[in-house]
Design an enzyme around this catalytic site. Sequence first.
Site, PDB file in Angstrom:
ATOM      1  CD  GLU A  84     -57.989  -9.315  10.668  1.00 33.18           C
ATOM      2  OE1 GLU A  84     -57.254  -8.507  11.264  1.00 33.18           O
ATOM      3  OE2 GLU A  84     -57.592 -10.030   9.728  1.00 33.18           O
ATOM      4  CE  LYS A 261     -53.333  -7.260  10.704  1.00 35.11           C
ATOM      5  NZ  LYS A 261     -54.590  -7.965  10.501  1.00 35.11           N
ATOM      6  CG  ASP A 277     -48.013  -2.750  27.184  1.00 34.86           C
ATOM      7  OD1 ASP A 277     -48.450  -2.552  26.033  1.00 34.86           O
ATOM      8  OD2 ASP A 277     -47.316  -1.928  27.794  1.00 34.86           O
TER       9      ASP A 277
HETATM   10  C1  MEV Z   1     -54.612 -10.593   7.643  1.00 37.68           C
HETATM   11  O1  MEV Z   1     -55.103 -10.105   8.867  1.00 37.68           O
HETATM   12  C2  MEV Z   1     -53.307 -11.327   7.825  1.00 37.68           C
HETATM   13  C3  MEV Z   1     -52.628 -11.804   6.537  1.00 37.68           C
HETATM   14  O2  MEV Z   1     -52.457 -10.712   5.641  1.00 37.68           O
HETATM   15  C4  MEV Z   1     -51.296 -12.406   6.924  1.00 37.68           C
HETATM   16  C5  MEV Z   1     -50.395 -12.776   5.755  1.00 37.68           C
HETATM   17  O3  MEV Z   1     -50.512 -12.184   4.676  1.00 37.68           O
HETATM   18  O4  MEV Z   1     -49.534 -13.638   5.980  1.00 37.68           O
HETATM   19  C6  MEV Z   1     -53.490 -12.820   5.812  1.00 37.68           C
END
Ligand code: MEV
Length: 432
Positions: A84, A261, A277
């Site tokens: 990413e 995330k 892992d």
């Molecule tokens: C994108 O990979 C991650 C974000 O969405 C995290 C967040 O919103 O805090 C930018």
Amino acid sequence: MDHYQNLVDGFHRISRDERLKRIQEFCHLSEEEIKTLTCETPLSVEIAEHLIENVIGYFPIPLGIATCFNIDGKDILIPMAVEETSIIAAASTTAKWIRKEGSIRTYCKGRLIIGQIQLPNVRNVPLTRKILHENRDILIAIANNCVPRLVDRGGGIRDIALREVARPTQDGVMMVIHILCDPCDAMGANLINQVCEALKPKIEELTSERVGLCILSNLVDTKLAVAEVAIHNIDLTMGKGIEEATLFAMADPYRAATHNKGVLNGIDAVLVATGNDWRAVEAGVHAYAARTGQYKPITQWKVEGTDLIGQIEVPLAVGTVGGVTRIHPTAKIALKILGVKKAEDLARVCAAVGLVQNLGALKALATVGIVKGHMLLHASNLAIAAGAEIHEIAEVRKRLAEVLRVEKHINLTHAKEILEEIRVSDRQTLLI
Ligand code: MEV
């Protein structure tokens, strides 16, 4: 300027060969290790066949280095394997900011992993409890007998805990025996699974109850890694925005999922690079985030005076020996670049990277928004997706940046239009 500063200075602007040269010198990598990193020496088919079944090829993802991390007073380079755009750039920029205005501290709480032995429907709960309690030492001895090398290294089974769990079908009581094991520097999945299975016959013999599943738990709340960031002289509007982002995630699981995330963007990339892992860690982190019954953010940020203070606490069962970390040549090099030998140190680095990654995202979200920085870095991907050749990417990227400045967004259509313009103009130049 010190050695580390020389190494990271302008790291994103220099060529890949130059980056490799600097890393080789700083981390004392051999020529062979450099060839592995560049894939000049590809991963052998034997290793691939050893790792998985039905091999047909490889799925390469880029390995990059996040710079400017100073964790617990030590300068460190962070290898991250991730596809990413903007993750490594955001981690490095945020680490640079913290390096200048604050600090990162880390520690671990507990070092035990959990194996579960399930007794699905126990007929006599008090008697089973009594028997297991009275035979605790015998069971620990049997368990340790199956992992003699771990015991020699100073690890092994430390305790056995009994839990009663209501059956969702409300037709009896389930008991779960937790086997608590210190896996030393291994992640320990295979070890603990072996131990649980080895205990099954003895437990059935002692209790006359049926044993069901024997398997590790990924919710390793007995092995937590903690990282704390403090940044001084914060812009208060930005700081309050970041604090408000935490409140949003605390209140709303829909936001908490995205917040977490962003944290895992950092943690997973280090886990992949070091052959750990990441699915196990992901499962554990999400379960831990939901431990109160509501899914919550795994980091918190608050403003204290003119300081911004952040904290993360997550279960991180990782290994620096055994499994893929031992076999995969790139994973070995990633550990060498990190300069960590102990699993606990790797867990602390992961927690720190996750927290820094999260701060980078929240800072952008609370100020300019994520699109600006992300999109600009994404411009090369758009150029490639539009069909640009290597020599055309830089120009497409430059013109996309201009479009972004004016229109506040860019997409594949923009990239295709720009590419067409460039090619038409090139053809016209050739005709002149
Ligand atoms: C994108 O990979 C991650 C974000 O969405 C995290 C967040 O919103 O805090 C930018």
